[in-house]
Motif scaffolding. Structure first.
Motif, PDB file in Angstrom:
ATOM      1  N   PHE A  10      20.343  13.666 -97.742  1.00  0.00           N
ATOM      2  CA  PHE A  10      19.108  13.849 -98.520  1.00  0.00           C
ATOM      3  C   PHE A  10      17.854  13.661 -97.665  1.00  0.00           C
ATOM      4  N   MET A  11      16.754  14.253 -98.129  1.00  0.00           N
ATOM      5  CA  MET A  11      15.464  14.094 -97.441  1.00  0.00           C
ATOM      6  C   MET A  11      15.136  12.608 -97.236  1.00  0.00           C
ATOM      7  N   ALA A  12      14.529  12.311 -96.098  1.00  0.00           N
ATOM      8  CA  ALA A  12      14.042  10.956 -95.779  1.00  0.00           C
ATOM      9  C   ALA A  12      15.158   9.909 -95.660  1.00  0.00           C
ATOM     10  N   GLY A  14      16.616   9.778 -92.746  1.00  0.00           N
ATOM     11  CA  GLY A  14      16.509   9.466 -91.316  1.00  0.00           C
ATOM     12  C   GLY A  14      17.170  10.474 -90.385  1.00  0.00           C
ATOM     13  N   LYS A  15      17.490  11.643 -90.902  1.00  0.00           N
ATOM     14  CA  LYS A  15      18.255  12.618 -90.093  1.00  0.00           C
ATOM     15  C   LYS A  15      17.595  12.940 -88.743  1.00  0.00           C
ATOM     16  N   SER A  16      16.311  13.279 -88.770  1.00  0.00           N
ATOM     17  CA  SER A  16      15.679  13.747 -87.523  1.00  0.00           C
ATOM     18  C   SER A  16      15.620  12.635 -86.482  1.00  0.00           C
ATOM     19  N   ILE A  33      18.021  22.708 -87.277  1.00  0.00           N
ATOM     20  CA  ILE A  33      18.074  23.976 -88.027  1.00  0.00           C
ATOM     21  C   ILE A  33      16.725  24.304 -88.671  1.00  0.00           C
ATOM     22  N   ASP A  34      16.062  23.316 -89.273  1.00  0.00           N
ATOM     23  CA  ASP A  34      14.768  23.608 -89.901  1.00  0.00           C
ATOM     24  C   ASP A  34      13.736  24.089 -88.875  1.00  0.00           C
ATOM     25  N   SER A  35      13.761  23.505 -87.651  1.00  0.00           N
ATOM     26  CA  SER A  35      12.795  23.954 -86.632  1.00  0.00           C
ATOM     27  C   SER A  35      13.050  25.411 -86.255  1.00  0.00           C
ATOM     28  N   HIS A  56      14.766  32.809-100.609  1.00  0.00           N
ATOM     29  CA  HIS A  56      14.515  33.340 -99.271  1.00  0.00           C
ATOM     30  C   HIS A  56      14.742  32.247 -98.223  1.00  0.00           C
ATOM     31  N   PHE A  57      14.223  31.044 -98.507  1.00  0.00           N
ATOM     32  CA  PHE A  57      14.446  29.935 -97.568  1.00  0.00           C
ATOM     33  C   PHE A  57      15.946  29.685 -97.399  1.00  0.00           C
ATOM     34  N   ARG A  58      16.700  29.695 -98.508  1.00  0.00           N
ATOM     35  CA  ARG A  58      18.148  29.428 -98.428  1.00  0.00           C
ATOM     36  C   ARG A  58      18.875  30.520 -97.636  1.00  0.00           C
ATOM     37  N   ALA A  59      18.393  31.754 -97.749  1.00  0.00           N
ATOM     38  CA  ALA A  59      19.020  32.850 -96.982  1.00  0.00           C
ATOM     39  C   ALA A  59      18.787  32.630 -95.488  1.00  0.00           C
ATOM     40  N   THR A  88      20.256  19.050 -89.798  1.00  0.00           N
ATOM     41  CA  THR A  88      20.034  20.070 -90.837  1.00  0.00           C
ATOM     42  C   THR A  88      19.017  19.587 -91.858  1.00  0.00           C
ATOM     43  N   GLY A  89      18.554  20.483 -92.691  1.00  0.00           N
ATOM     44  CA  GLY A  89      17.726  20.100 -93.834  1.00  0.00           C
ATOM     45  C   GLY A  89      18.621  19.499 -94.921  1.00  0.00           C
ATOM     46  N   GLY A  90      17.994  18.816 -95.863  1.00  0.00           N
ATOM     47  CA  GLY A  90      18.752  18.078 -96.873  1.00  0.00           C
ATOM     48  C   GLY A  90      19.531  18.923 -97.862  1.00  0.00           C
ATOM     49  N   GLY A  91      19.250  20.236 -97.920  1.00  0.00           N
ATOM     50  CA  GLY A  91      19.939  21.053 -98.915  1.00  0.00           C
ATOM     51  C   GLY A  91      21.091  21.873 -98.360  1.00  0.00           C
ATOM     52  N   VAL A  92      21.352  21.756 -97.070  1.00  0.00           N
ATOM     53  CA  VAL A  92      22.340  22.633 -96.422  1.00  0.00           C
ATOM     54  C   VAL A  92      23.723  22.562 -97.078  1.00  0.00           C
ATOM     55  N   GLU A 128       4.871  17.941 -98.589  1.00  0.00           N
ATOM     56  CA  GLU A 128       5.498  18.692 -97.487  1.00  0.00           C
ATOM     57  C   GLU A 128       6.925  19.096 -97.847  1.00  0.00           C
ATOM     58  N   ARG A 129       7.410  18.602 -98.992  1.00  0.00           N
ATOM     59  CA  ARG A 129       8.803  18.872 -99.365  1.00  0.00           C
ATOM     60  C   ARG A 129       8.840  19.597-100.711  1.00  0.00           C
ATOM     61  N   PRO A 130       8.891  20.925-100.643  1.00  0.00           N
ATOM     62  CA  PRO A 130       8.778  21.715-101.873  1.00  0.00           C
ATOM     63  C   PRO A 130       9.818  21.349-102.929  1.00  0.00           C
ATOM     64  N   MET A 131      11.014  20.908-102.510  1.00  0.00           N
ATOM     65  CA  MET A 131      12.055  20.594-103.491  1.00  0.00           C
ATOM     66  C   MET A 131      11.685  19.370-104.329  1.00  0.00           C
ATOM     67  N   LEU A 132      10.738  18.564-103.837  1.00  0.00           N
ATOM     68  CA  LEU A 132      10.386  17.340-104.568  1.00  0.00           C
ATOM     69  C   LEU A 132       9.210  17.528-105.510  1.00  0.00           C
ATOM     70  N   GLU A 149      22.392  16.091-108.553  1.00  0.00           N
ATOM     71  CA  GLU A 149      22.818  17.506-108.438  1.00  0.00           C
ATOM     72  C   GLU A 149      23.665  17.732-107.191  1.00  0.00           C
ATOM     73  N   ARG A 150      23.358  17.000-106.128  1.00  0.00           N
ATOM     74  CA  ARG A 150      24.012  17.249-104.842  1.00  0.00           C
ATOM     75  C   ARG A 150      25.133  16.263-104.523  1.00  0.00           C
ATOM     76  N   ARG A 151      25.417  15.383-105.471  1.00  0.00           N
ATOM     77  CA  ARG A 151      26.381  14.306-105.187  1.00  0.00           C
ATOM     78  C   ARG A 151      27.693  14.851-104.615  1.00  0.00           C
TER      79      ARG A 151
HETATM   80  C1  S3P Z   1      15.249  20.485 -98.229  1.00  0.00           C
HETATM   81  C2  S3P Z   1      15.046  19.546 -97.243  1.00  0.00           C
HETATM   82  C3  S3P Z   1      14.085  19.749 -96.137  1.00  0.00           C
HETATM   83  C4  S3P Z   1      13.884  21.246 -95.863  1.00  0.00           C
HETATM   84  C5  S3P Z   1      13.518  21.952 -97.126  1.00  0.00           C
HETATM   85  C6  S3P Z   1      14.588  21.826 -98.213  1.00  0.00           C
HETATM   86  C7  S3P Z   1      16.185  20.181 -99.338  1.00  0.00           C
HETATM   87  O1  S3P Z   1      14.547  19.115 -94.945  1.00  0.00           O
HETATM   88  O2  S3P Z   1      15.060  21.804 -95.330  1.00  0.00           O
HETATM   89  O3  S3P Z   1      12.289  21.424 -97.576  1.00  0.00           O
HETATM   90  O4  S3P Z   1      16.515  21.093-100.095  1.00  0.00           O
HETATM   91  O5  S3P Z   1      16.636  19.013 -99.439  1.00  0.00           O
HETATM   92  P1  S3P Z   1      14.560  17.507 -94.737  1.00  0.00           P
HETATM   93  O6  S3P Z   1      15.768  16.987 -95.423  1.00  0.00           O
HETATM   94  O7  S3P Z   1      14.649  17.347 -93.257  1.00  0.00           O
HETATM   95  O8  S3P Z   1      13.286  16.981 -95.309  1.00  0.00           O
END
Ligand code: S3P
Length: 191
Positions: A10-12, A14-16, A33-35, A56-59, A88-92, A128-132, A149-151
């Motif tokens: 999940f976001m925040a 500490g992945k990066s 991957i996000d970069s 589009h972002f997911r594609a 990776t981003g939190g939704g991968v 900065e985090r559109p999903m939130l 949702e992602r459990r």
């Molecule tokens: C997302 C997490 C973000 C980024 C995008 C979608 C998500 O990455 O990929 O905003 O769906 O959880 P971080 O987890 O690095 O913030």
């Protein structure tokens, strides 16, 4: 066994920062991957969501994930696939196709944290985090909803580490110990 270490969760959580510390410790290259998505699109993630929508972002995310996971390069000395830490981003993992591609490339490590810790770490940077920000819900409510949702998706990772009460170094140590245990179990099962 496929050598890459994939850091997700999940976001925040500490992945990066953990990916950078892990890559430094292992002296492996790091791939974010996000970069790559941002560089390829020539836009920030909030801009991609705003101008083209989540689908589009997911594609883009799926395309980059598949490419990175496929990485055909070999070590010139030993001929083995090249190691890397992939962040990776939190939704991968929510897309099973990404999970399948990444699981073939290496060991998937999922970082998690208690919702209140995530909310505290995100603080005022939620925009900065559109999903939130979607739906205009209070941050803690939205975090809890999305984690729920992602459990199942997160539970498919090979290794999980809760970063809520650990330093970056402790998280790196925990990852290395758990990945080693996972690999020896997988190795014994395949022998
Ligand atoms: C997302 C997490 C973000 C980024 C995008 C979608 C998500 O990455 O990929 O905003 O769906 O959880 P971080 O987890 O690095 O913030």
């Amino acid at each position: 066994m496929a050598p890459k270490l994939i850091l997700t969760g999940f976001m925040a959580t500490g992945k990066s920062v953990v990916a950078r510390a892990l890559a430094r410790r292992l002296r492996w290259p790091i791939v974010d991957i996000d970069s790559i998505i941002v560089a390829r699109a020539g836009k920030s993630i909030p801009e991609i969501f705003k101008e083209h929508g989540e689908a589009h972002f997911r594609a883009l995310e799926r395309e980059v994930t598949a490419e990175i996971a496929r990485d055909p390069r070999r070590c010139p000395q030993c001929g083995e696939p090249r190691p890397a830490v992939i962040s990776t981003g939190g939704g991968v993992l929510a897309d099973p196709r990404n999970h399948a591609a990444l699981a073939r490339a290496g060991v998937i490590v999922c970082l998690n944290a208690r919702p209140e810790v995530i909310a505290r770490r995100i603080g005022t940077a939620a925009t900065e985090r559109p999903m939130l920000v979607r739906g205009g819900k209070p941050l803690d409510e939205r975090i809890a909803e999305l984690i729920e949702e992602r459990r199942e998706a997160y539970a498919r990772a090979a290794v999980t580490v809760d970063t809520s009460d650990l330093t970056v170094e402790e998280v790196v140590n925990a990852i290395l110990a758990r990945v080693a245990a996972y690999r020896s179990k997988a190795w014994a099962a395949s022998a």
